[in-house]
Design a protein around this motif. Structure first.
Motif, short mmCIF file in Angstrom:
data_model
loop_
_atom_site.label_atom_id
_atom_site.label_comp_id
_atom_site.label_asym_id
_atom_site.label_seq_id
_atom_site.Cartn_x
_atom_site.Cartn_y
_atom_site.Cartn_z
N ARG A 73 -38.26 21.22 -0.32
CA ARG A 73 -37.98 21.74 -1.66
C ARG A 73 -38.87 22.94 -1.97
NH1 ARG A 73 -36.99 16.13 -3.14
NH2 ARG A 73 -39.22 15.82 -3.49
N ASP A 92 -33.72 31.06 -10.02
CA ASP A 92 -33.82 29.62 -10.23
C ASP A 92 -34.96 29.29 -11.17
OD1 ASP A 92 -31.96 28.00 -8.17
OD2 ASP A 92 -32.61 29.86 -7.23
N ARG A 94 -36.95 25.96 -12.88
CA ARG A 94 -37.14 24.53 -12.68
C ARG A 94 -38.03 23.95 -13.77
NH1 ARG A 94 -36.79 27.16 -7.87
NH2 ARG A 94 -35.36 26.28 -6.32
N ARG A 121 -29.83 29.96 -12.55
CA ARG A 121 -29.55 28.59 -12.13
C ARG A 121 -30.74 27.74 -12.55
NH1 ARG A 121 -28.47 32.17 -8.29
NH2 ARG A 121 -30.56 31.90 -7.42
N TYR A 122 -30.49 26.70 -13.35
CA TYR A 122 -31.61 25.89 -13.83
C TYR A 122 -31.50 24.48 -13.27
CZ TYR A 122 -28.10 24.87 -17.44
OH TYR A 122 -26.95 24.54 -18.09
N HIS A 123 -32.66 23.90 -13.01
CA HIS A 123 -32.76 22.58 -12.38
C HIS A 123 -33.69 21.73 -13.26
CE1 HIS A 123 -31.17 24.64 -8.78
NE2 HIS A 123 -32.02 25.60 -9.12
N THR A 125 -35.58 18.14 -14.18
CA THR A 125 -36.09 16.84 -13.77
C THR A 125 -36.54 16.10 -15.02
OG1 THR A 125 -36.84 17.64 -11.62
CG2 THR A 125 -37.86 15.62 -12.46
#
Length: 295
Positions: A73, A92, A94, A121-123, A125
């Protein structure tokens, strides 16, 4: 040890099959088998026990899978960050998010950023403070939004942006519960009742509220996610201590929320590692959040 070799190992570990992993990676099975055996020789440990129809991880293999997933990752993040240096319209982002209605503020800024940066692009958690800060510390996240004073946790390791509105603590209960008929809930009201709460909050926030009477409160079970706790409340198994607006307590939900008395509030903070260089898209996101707070 090469990242490519770790990718081969991780594919076999997650698929449990040399054949399926080879197909996923678009390599031949003999090539994949050779790479895994080479990794075992390099580490000096057997990573798989080969069964008739599947590959089973050894104890050493399970340890490597955990480490390999993080390294892969991180390698992917480094690659995407450098690609994004030439991309002024994307990249990206995060984020690790604790549970709070203030997550909506961050979501609105992502939505606005997406308009000017369509390649964003978003991630996301989700987790409690321990989970998201651990990933932030390992370099897997750009930002974490937590409901704990970061100065107490990081001793100056983080840059901090306080979010403006505090979360209000209270109790989620069945709508036909006796406590639903009062305006606010005290320690007297909760003494001896079965209670649900996150483990983190039970050891930090609730003792600050209950003080010397903490021993009168009975923890029935712990939940990281308030939705899961609300399911148990709906079944009549107990009362959930959580923030306002995290659980559906509308008229059709069968549930009600009542604040604690005396009032208990928790602030939310957006944090990132001090001294760590942010990617261009992360810098843009941070600038938008800051601008929104200054309005």
């Amino acid at each position: 040890m090469e990242i490519r070799t770790l990718r081969y190992f991780a594919a076999v570990a997650h698929e449990g099959s040399m054949t399926r992993a080879a197909a996923q990676l678009h390599v031949s099975q003999p090539t994949l088998s050779k790479q895994v055996k080479s990794l075992e020789r390099e580490l000096g440990h057997k990573l798989f026990t080969r069964r008739s129809f599947h590959m089973e991880l050894t104890e050493e293999g399970r340890l490597l899978r955990e480490r390999a997933d993080d390294l892969i990752r991180l390698a992917d993040r480094i690659e995407s960050d450098f690609l994004a240096l030439a991309d002024v319209t994307g990249g990206d982002l995060r984020l690790g998010l604790a549970e709070s209605h203030q997550v909506g503020l961050l979501a609105r800024q992502i939505k606005r950023l997406k308009r000017s940066c369509p390649g964003l692009r978003y991630h996301i958690t989700s987790g409690d403070t321990e989970q998201v800060t651990e990933k932030l510390d390992r370099g897997l996240l750009d930002f974490a939004a937590i409901v704990e004073d970061p100065d107490e946790r990081g001793q100056g390791d983080y840059e901090v942006l306080p979010l403006p509105v505090a979360d209000t603590w209270g109790v989620v209960m069945r709508r036909d519960d006796a406590l639903a008929g009062i305006d606010a809930v005290t320690v007297d009201d909760l003494a001896g009742l079965p209670l649900f709460c996150s483990e983190q909050s039970w050891t930090r926030d609730i003792p600050a509220w209950a003080g010397e009477r903490m021993g009168e409160l009975r923890l029935e079970g712990t939940f990281r996610l308030p939705y899961n706790g609300s399911v148990f409340v709906r079944e009549g198994l107990g009362h959930l201590l959580t923030f306002d607006r995290l659980v559906d307590t509308s008229g059709t939900s069968g549930l009600a929320f009542r604040p604690l008395a005396p009032a208990l509030e928790s602030r939310m903070y957006l944090i990132w590692r001090r001294g760590r260089v942010l990617s261009p898209i992360a810098e843009r996101f941070l600038a938008r959040v800051r601008d929104s707070l200054s309005l």
